[in-house]
Motif scaffolding. Sequence first.
Motif, PDB file in Angstrom:
ATOM      1  N   SER A  57       0.880  -1.062   0.085  1.00  0.00           N
ATOM      2  CA  SER A  57      -0.030   0.046   0.063  1.00  0.00           C
ATOM      3  C   SER A  57       0.677   1.506  -0.136  1.00  0.00           C
ATOM      4  O   SER A  57       1.704   1.438   0.814  1.00  0.00           O
ATOM      5  CB  SER A  57      -0.875  -0.116   1.107  1.00  0.00           C
ATOM      6  OG  SER A  57      -1.600   1.314   1.332  1.00  0.00           O
ATOM      7  N   TRP A  59      -4.844   8.272  -0.469  1.00  0.00           N
ATOM      8  CA  TRP A  59      -5.940   7.377  -0.146  1.00  0.00           C
ATOM      9  C   TRP A  59      -6.775   7.127  -1.331  1.00  0.00           C
ATOM     10  O   TRP A  59      -7.164   6.092  -1.576  1.00  0.00           O
ATOM     11  CB  TRP A  59      -6.487   7.834   1.078  1.00  0.00           C
ATOM     12  CG  TRP A  59      -7.630   6.709   1.809  1.00  0.00           C
ATOM     13  CD1 TRP A  59      -7.410   5.985   2.794  1.00  0.00           C
ATOM     14  CD2 TRP A  59      -8.942   6.746   1.443  1.00  0.00           C
ATOM     15  NE1 TRP A  59      -8.627   5.134   2.842  1.00  0.00           N
ATOM     16  CE2 TRP A  59      -9.444   5.630   2.199  1.00  0.00           C
ATOM     17  CE3 TRP A  59      -9.916   7.412   0.680  1.00  0.00           C
ATOM     18  CZ2 TRP A  59     -10.846   5.027   2.221  1.00  0.00           C
ATOM     19  CZ3 TRP A  59     -11.161   6.890   0.726  1.00  0.00           C
ATOM     20  CH2 TRP A  59     -11.584   5.801   1.515  1.00  0.00           C
ATOM     21  N   ARG A  60      -7.402   8.192  -1.730  1.00  0.00           N
ATOM     22  CA  ARG A  60      -8.456   8.231  -2.833  1.00  0.00           C
ATOM     23  C   ARG A  60      -7.728   7.464  -4.113  1.00  0.00           C
ATOM     24  O   ARG A  60      -8.555   6.851  -5.035  1.00  0.00           O
ATOM     25  CB  ARG A  60      -9.109   9.761  -3.170  1.00  0.00           C
ATOM     26  CG  ARG A  60      -9.714  10.150  -2.109  1.00  0.00           C
ATOM     27  CD  ARG A  60     -10.463  11.486  -2.633  1.00  0.00           C
ATOM     28  NE  ARG A  60     -11.308  12.139  -1.249  1.00  0.00           N
ATOM     29  CZ  ARG A  60     -10.808  12.961  -0.833  1.00  0.00           C
ATOM     30  NH1 ARG A  60      -9.544  13.668  -0.908  1.00  0.00           N
ATOM     31  NH2 ARG A  60     -11.432  13.495   0.230  1.00  0.00           N
ATOM     32  N   GLU A 114      -5.492   5.336  -4.267  1.00  0.00           N
ATOM     33  CA  GLU A 114      -5.186   4.033  -4.062  1.00  0.00           C
ATOM     34  C   GLU A 114      -6.544   3.153  -4.125  1.00  0.00           C
ATOM     35  O   GLU A 114      -6.658   2.112  -4.795  1.00  0.00           O
ATOM     36  CB  GLU A 114      -4.558   3.663  -2.805  1.00  0.00           C
ATOM     37  CG  GLU A 114      -3.141   3.782  -2.845  1.00  0.00           C
ATOM     38  CD  GLU A 114      -2.426   2.671  -1.850  1.00  0.00           C
ATOM     39  OE1 GLU A 114      -1.354   1.898  -2.072  1.00  0.00           O
ATOM     40  OE2 GLU A 114      -2.877   2.652  -0.546  1.00  0.00           O
ATOM     41  N   ARG A 115      -7.712   3.775  -3.476  1.00  0.00           N
ATOM     42  CA  ARG A 115      -9.034   3.230  -3.450  1.00  0.00           C
ATOM     43  C   ARG A 115      -9.493   2.879  -4.811  1.00  0.00           C
ATOM     44  O   ARG A 115      -9.940   2.086  -5.302  1.00  0.00           O
ATOM     45  CB  ARG A 115      -9.791   3.899  -2.396  1.00  0.00           C
ATOM     46  CG  ARG A 115     -11.186   3.332  -2.409  1.00  0.00           C
ATOM     47  CD  ARG A 115     -12.097   4.075  -1.358  1.00  0.00           C
ATOM     48  NE  ARG A 115     -13.395   3.451  -1.051  1.00  0.00           N
ATOM     49  CZ  ARG A 115     -14.671   3.216  -1.889  1.00  0.00           C
ATOM     50  NH1 ARG A 115     -14.339   3.750  -3.091  1.00  0.00           N
ATOM     51  NH2 ARG A 115     -15.504   2.626  -1.382  1.00  0.00           N
ATOM     52  N   TYR A 121      -7.800   0.049  -6.786  1.00  0.00           N
ATOM     53  CA  TYR A 121      -8.177  -1.172  -6.176  1.00  0.00           C
ATOM     54  C   TYR A 121      -9.447  -1.607  -6.733  1.00  0.00           C
ATOM     55  O   TYR A 121      -9.826  -2.535  -7.058  1.00  0.00           O
ATOM     56  CB  TYR A 121      -8.259  -1.355  -4.681  1.00  0.00           C
ATOM     57  CG  TYR A 121      -6.662  -1.121  -4.039  1.00  0.00           C
ATOM     58  CD1 TYR A 121      -5.791  -1.581  -4.682  1.00  0.00           C
ATOM     59  CD2 TYR A 121      -6.640  -0.454  -2.907  1.00  0.00           C
ATOM     60  CE1 TYR A 121      -4.243  -1.287  -4.129  1.00  0.00           C
ATOM     61  CE2 TYR A 121      -5.308  -0.267  -2.281  1.00  0.00           C
ATOM     62  CZ  TYR A 121      -3.992  -0.637  -3.040  1.00  0.00           C
ATOM     63  OH  TYR A 121      -2.977  -0.453  -2.469  1.00  0.00           O
ATOM     64  N   ARG A 122     -10.515  -0.588  -6.613  1.00  0.00           N
ATOM     65  CA  ARG A 122     -11.913  -0.579  -7.083  1.00  0.00           C
ATOM     66  C   ARG A 122     -11.843  -0.874  -8.774  1.00  0.00           C
ATOM     67  O   ARG A 122     -12.589  -1.791  -9.036  1.00  0.00           O
ATOM     68  CB  ARG A 122     -12.566   0.499  -6.888  1.00  0.00           C
ATOM     69  CG  ARG A 122     -14.048   0.524  -7.491  1.00  0.00           C
ATOM     70  CD  ARG A 122     -14.839   1.861  -6.805  1.00  0.00           C
ATOM     71  NE  ARG A 122     -16.207   1.802  -7.324  1.00  0.00           N
ATOM     72  CZ  ARG A 122     -16.523   2.389  -8.421  1.00  0.00           C
ATOM     73  NH1 ARG A 122     -15.700   3.009  -9.348  1.00  0.00           N
ATOM     74  NH2 ARG A 122     -17.881   2.418  -8.716  1.00  0.00           N
ATOM     75  N   THR A 173      -9.312  -1.077   5.101  1.00  0.00           N
ATOM     76  CA  THR A 173      -9.188   0.304   4.738  1.00  0.00           C
ATOM     77  C   THR A 173      -9.905   0.941   3.671  1.00  0.00           C
ATOM     78  O   THR A 173     -10.522   2.277   4.086  1.00  0.00           O
ATOM     79  CB  THR A 173      -7.428   0.555   4.601  1.00  0.00           C
ATOM     80  OG1 THR A 173      -6.697   0.152   5.672  1.00  0.00           O
ATOM     81  CG2 THR A 173      -7.329   1.941   4.523  1.00  0.00           C
ATOM     82  N   TYR A 174     -10.031   0.259   2.583  1.00  0.00           N
ATOM     83  CA  TYR A 174     -10.877   0.680   1.568  1.00  0.00           C
ATOM     84  C   TYR A 174     -12.094   0.178   1.227  1.00  0.00           C
ATOM     85  O   TYR A 174     -13.000   0.720   0.444  1.00  0.00           O
ATOM     86  CB  TYR A 174      -9.917   0.489   0.352  1.00  0.00           C
ATOM     87  CG  TYR A 174      -8.477   1.200   0.255  1.00  0.00           C
ATOM     88  CD1 TYR A 174      -8.689   2.731   0.283  1.00  0.00           C
ATOM     89  CD2 TYR A 174      -7.451   0.557   0.620  1.00  0.00           C
ATOM     90  CE1 TYR A 174      -7.549   3.279   0.388  1.00  0.00           C
ATOM     91  CE2 TYR A 174      -6.126   1.286   0.670  1.00  0.00           C
ATOM     92  CZ  TYR A 174      -6.127   2.872   0.490  1.00  0.00           C
ATOM     93  OH  TYR A 174      -5.110   3.314   0.752  1.00  0.00           O
TER      94      TYR A 174
END
Length: 262
Positions: free
Chosen positions: A112, A135-136, A138-139, A142-143, A162-163
Amino acid sequence: MRVCYWGTFDAPYVRNRVMIAGLRLAGAEVCVCHADLWRARQERVAETARRGLSLRLLLRGVGAYLRLSVRLLTMRRPDVVVIGYPGQVDVLIARLLCWLRRLPLVYDAFLSLYETAVVDRALVAPGTPKARALWRLERLGYRLADLTLLDTEADCQYLRATYGVGRYARVWVGAEEPAPAVAHPPKAHPSEPFDVLFVGTFIPLHGVEYILQAAALLQGASPAIHLTLIGSGQTYTAMKRLAEELALRNVTWGPEWLEADA
């Protein structure tokens, strides 16, 4: 299976070398579609430390992604696209291209970025705009990926918590197989000095302070135990200071970087 290993990933990094070699050993046909963003490791370190990206790097990135996009859109259809590490931006661009060609997308996140920069290395303060942007970013990656590969099951659990999005799988990736000439080094005589080698980037996760403290405990041991450290990074200056405070005579500081084939 035909695999397109795609992106601006760090080609010399052992994670990518082992992943590509492992796919080929498993019988996959791997087509490496790679473009460099960094001309040297030192440039990457310097750019990462900047508060913003340089215009030169942005222009280089535009050119790299245009070449990579054309390559993926025109190449013989692969069965899957794999994003190499690091690929936080690559996965966003590849998702659009994979939608156009109806290809599954696998993202080898490895670890991460948010946890590394904000939690582990404390390079970015929690709650700041930069931390929230990481954070956004990475999220979203992953999405968008059909599957995200990580280093450990603990990482998978961390990202799920976390996400709250994404599909994750642990992939154990070790070191490259040693060359036959060095696969079985001769055993040292019990009375000869015992040499220990550390090679790393001196991030907090490496725990170099504990290695130095162990060297202090072993100072004066018989037979002698000698430690050589190669590399540089975030804690390098603090670790050299600690070695001086511990008055270590059994430690040698090697070059600040050494290529894998050196």
